[in-house]
Design a protein around this motif. Structure first.
Motif, PDB file in Angstrom:
ATOM      1  N   ILE A 159      69.839  34.107  74.111  1.00  0.00           N
ATOM      2  CA  ILE A 159      69.047  35.045  74.141  1.00  0.00           C
ATOM      3  C   ILE A 159      67.579  35.678  74.149  1.00  0.00           C
ATOM      4  CG2 ILE A 159      67.893  36.913  72.922  1.00  0.00           C
ATOM      5  CD1 ILE A 159      70.384  37.265  70.809  1.00  0.00           C
ATOM      6  N   GLU A 160      67.135  33.697  74.084  1.00  0.00           N
ATOM      7  CA  GLU A 160      65.951  33.884  74.557  1.00  0.00           C
ATOM      8  C   GLU A 160      65.502  33.848  76.550  1.00  0.00           C
ATOM      9  OE1 GLU A 160      61.784  31.626  73.071  1.00  0.00           O
ATOM     10  OE2 GLU A 160      63.788  30.460  72.664  1.00  0.00           O
ATOM     11  N   ASP A 161      66.457  32.886  76.530  1.00  0.00           N
ATOM     12  CA  ASP A 161      66.743  32.898  77.844  1.00  0.00           C
ATOM     13  C   ASP A 161      66.164  33.818  78.907  1.00  0.00           C
ATOM     14  OD1 ASP A 161      67.147  30.342  78.189  1.00  0.00           O
ATOM     15  OD2 ASP A 161      68.946  29.892  78.124  1.00  0.00           O
ATOM     16  N   ASN A 190      62.471  37.654  66.799  1.00  0.00           N
ATOM     17  CA  ASN A 190      62.695  36.242  67.367  1.00  0.00           C
ATOM     18  C   ASN A 190      62.638  35.681  68.540  1.00  0.00           C
ATOM     19  OD1 ASN A 190      63.689  36.278  64.444  1.00  0.00           O
ATOM     20  ND2 ASN A 190      65.006  37.763  64.681  1.00  0.00           N
ATOM     21  N   TYR A 191      62.617  36.575  69.912  1.00  0.00           N
ATOM     22  CA  TYR A 191      63.555  35.764  70.999  1.00  0.00           C
ATOM     23  C   TYR A 191      62.144  36.113  71.957  1.00  0.00           C
ATOM     24  CZ  TYR A 191      67.069  33.990  69.530  1.00  0.00           C
ATOM     25  OH  TYR A 191      68.221  34.180  68.587  1.00  0.00           O
ATOM     26  N   LEU A 238      75.370  35.728  74.695  1.00  0.00           N
ATOM     27  CA  LEU A 238      74.228  34.819  74.856  1.00  0.00           C
ATOM     28  C   LEU A 238      74.778  34.218  73.482  1.00  0.00           C
ATOM     29  CD1 LEU A 238      72.122  36.319  76.780  1.00  0.00           C
ATOM     30  CD2 LEU A 238      73.144  34.807  77.352  1.00  0.00           C
ATOM     31  N   GLU A 239      74.139  32.872  73.475  1.00  0.00           N
ATOM     32  CA  GLU A 239      73.583  32.368  72.000  1.00  0.00           C
ATOM     33  C   GLU A 239      72.573  32.773  71.304  1.00  0.00           C
ATOM     34  OE1 GLU A 239      73.405  28.457  72.374  1.00  0.00           O
ATOM     35  OE2 GLU A 239      75.430  27.854  73.540  1.00  0.00           O
ATOM     36  N   ASP A 240      72.666  32.579  69.425  1.00  0.00           N
ATOM     37  CA  ASP A 240      71.845  33.383  69.272  1.00  0.00           C
ATOM     38  C   ASP A 240      71.311  32.105  68.150  1.00  0.00           C
ATOM     39  OD1 ASP A 240      70.468  35.680  66.738  1.00  0.00           O
ATOM     40  OD2 ASP A 240      71.736  36.251  66.518  1.00  0.00           O
ATOM     41  N   PRO A 241      70.860  30.986  68.575  1.00  0.00           N
ATOM     42  CA  PRO A 241      70.205  30.091  67.678  1.00  0.00           C
ATOM     43  C   PRO A 241      69.659  30.589  66.234  1.00  0.00           C
ATOM     44  CG  PRO A 241      69.104  30.009  70.031  1.00  0.00           C
ATOM     45  CD  PRO A 241      70.223  31.236  70.008  1.00  0.00           C
ATOM     46  N   LYS A 242      68.853  31.729  66.418  1.00  0.00           N
ATOM     47  CA  LYS A 242      68.023  32.134  65.139  1.00  0.00           C
ATOM     48  C   LYS A 242      68.583  32.649  64.137  1.00  0.00           C
ATOM     49  CE  LYS A 242      63.180  31.299  67.911  1.00  0.00           C
ATOM     50  NZ  LYS A 242      62.078  31.856  68.810  1.00  0.00           N
ATOM     51  N   ASN A 243      70.231  33.515  64.822  1.00  0.00           N
ATOM     52  CA  ASN A 243      71.169  33.488  63.321  1.00  0.00           C
ATOM     53  C   ASN A 243      69.624  35.795  63.741  1.00  0.00           C
ATOM     54  OD1 ASN A 243      72.446  31.903  63.477  1.00  0.00           O
ATOM     55  ND2 ASN A 243      71.754  30.757  61.846  1.00  0.00           N
ATOM     56  N   ASN A 244      69.064  35.781  65.175  1.00  0.00           N
ATOM     57  CA  ASN A 244      68.836  37.734  64.455  1.00  0.00           C
ATOM     58  C   ASN A 244      70.185  38.513  64.048  1.00  0.00           C
ATOM     59  OD1 ASN A 244      66.644  40.114  65.311  1.00  0.00           O
ATOM     60  ND2 ASN A 244      68.705  40.295  66.680  1.00  0.00           N
TER      61      ASN A 244
END
Length: 310
Positions: A159-161, A190-191, A238-244
């Motif tokens: 998601i940050e991308d 988060n992003y 899309l990956e959610d590495p910060k677990n939003n």
């Protein structure tokens, strides 16, 4: 992205003392003559998207088979509609999802792990005059989804991308996604993802949302991870590495003291057999090419799982 199974044994142990369970009863047994089955009609409901209606039908048909008087009122809307309906007695039982349900009741709750969610949820519901039964293994999380073409064009993985392209992004989602903590506010926090425009679509990430994404009317969309539209349209989660988006186990929620112990055992038996894989199969039957009605899909599944026996 296929969801991994949660550490359910650990999660359940956290809340075992908070759930009213019967350890020595046969969870599939019909109510005894001394039970109140049939004396009060149970109103079983669902949110306004197909998966919720499927699970609502699982509850309703299993209860009917065990002798309960059941009426249904499906597709009544989002939590903003059905949580008050549970509280005022308009409906008695509905499937929900653990993480988002807790955040709806307590926006400041700790949703960093399945264990923390399941520890806090029973008390949060009790304060609202509601109760929960045993959560299922099945999980269906929110996700930010894009087309394969967009993912490749912008080299998107997380998601940050996507946040690097804020000015070019129109985001679709249910109206409440705009203000919920795990919706746009969480994605910004988060992003740094702030789409230039938000397009509200009231179908819970369903066909209208998917069509808007595939047709290029929106750039990204909030779609649930068990949606059959994701593989069918080669969409990218899309990956959610910060677990939003927190853990989202399917959990039966009831108006307090409206569903007796025998009925709870019927519902718990469903939860014990409802995995993420089984939920995806049910979604495929209803929303895929077969277009089976949710009620019939539910009856077939319950029969296959030996949950309709008298």
């Amino acid at each position: 992205m296929r969801l991994q199974k949660l550490p359910l044994i650990a999660a359940f142990s956290v809340v075992a003392g908070s759930l009213v369970l019967s350890g020595c009863s046969d969870p599939t047994a019909a109510p005894s003559p001394t039970d109140e089955a049939g004396s009060t009609t149970l109103m079983v409901s669902s949110a306004n998207f197909p998966e919720s209606e499927i699970i609502g039908n699982l509850y309703a048909e299993a209860l009917k088979a065990k002798g309960y008087s059941v009426e249904t009122k499906f597709n009544i809307g989002s939590r903003e509609a059905y949580i008050p309906a549970l509280a005022d007695g308009s409906i008695d039982l509905i499937p929900d999802y653990t993480g988002n349900l807790l955040l709806f009741i307590d926006p400041a709750a700790d949703v960093s792990s399945p264990e923390s969610i399941l520890s806090a949820l029973p008390k949060a519901l009790e304060d609202k005059g509601l109760s929960m039964f045993t959560p299922a293994a099945a999980e269906d999380k929110d996700a930010v989804v894009v087309t394969r073409a967009t993912a490749e064009k912008w080299n998107l993985e997380t998601i940050e991308d996507l946040a690097a392209h804020n000015a070019e992004v129109t985001m679709a989602g249910p109206p409440e996604f705009k203000d919920r903590p795990v919706g746009l506010p969480g994605l910004e926090k988060n992003y740094g993802f702030v789409p230039s425009k938000f397009e509200p679509i009231s179908d819970g990430g369903g066909p209208a949302t998917v069509k808007a994404l595939v047709d290029g009317k929106v750039t990204a969309a909030n779609i649930f991870t068990t949606s059959t539209a994701i593989p069918a349209n080669d969409l990218v989660v899309l990956e959610d590495p910060k677990n939003n988006f927190p853990a989202q186990q399917v959990v039966p929620v009831a108006a307090k003291d409206k569903v007796d112990e025998g009925a709870q055992q019927v519902i718990d038996a469903i939860s014990a057999k409802l995995s993420t894989e089984e939920l995806i199969k049910l979604n495929e039957q209803v929303s895929g090419e077969a277009k089976i009605e949710p009620k019939q899909a539910a009856i077939t599944w319950l029969t296959d799982q030996d949950l309709l026996g008298k």
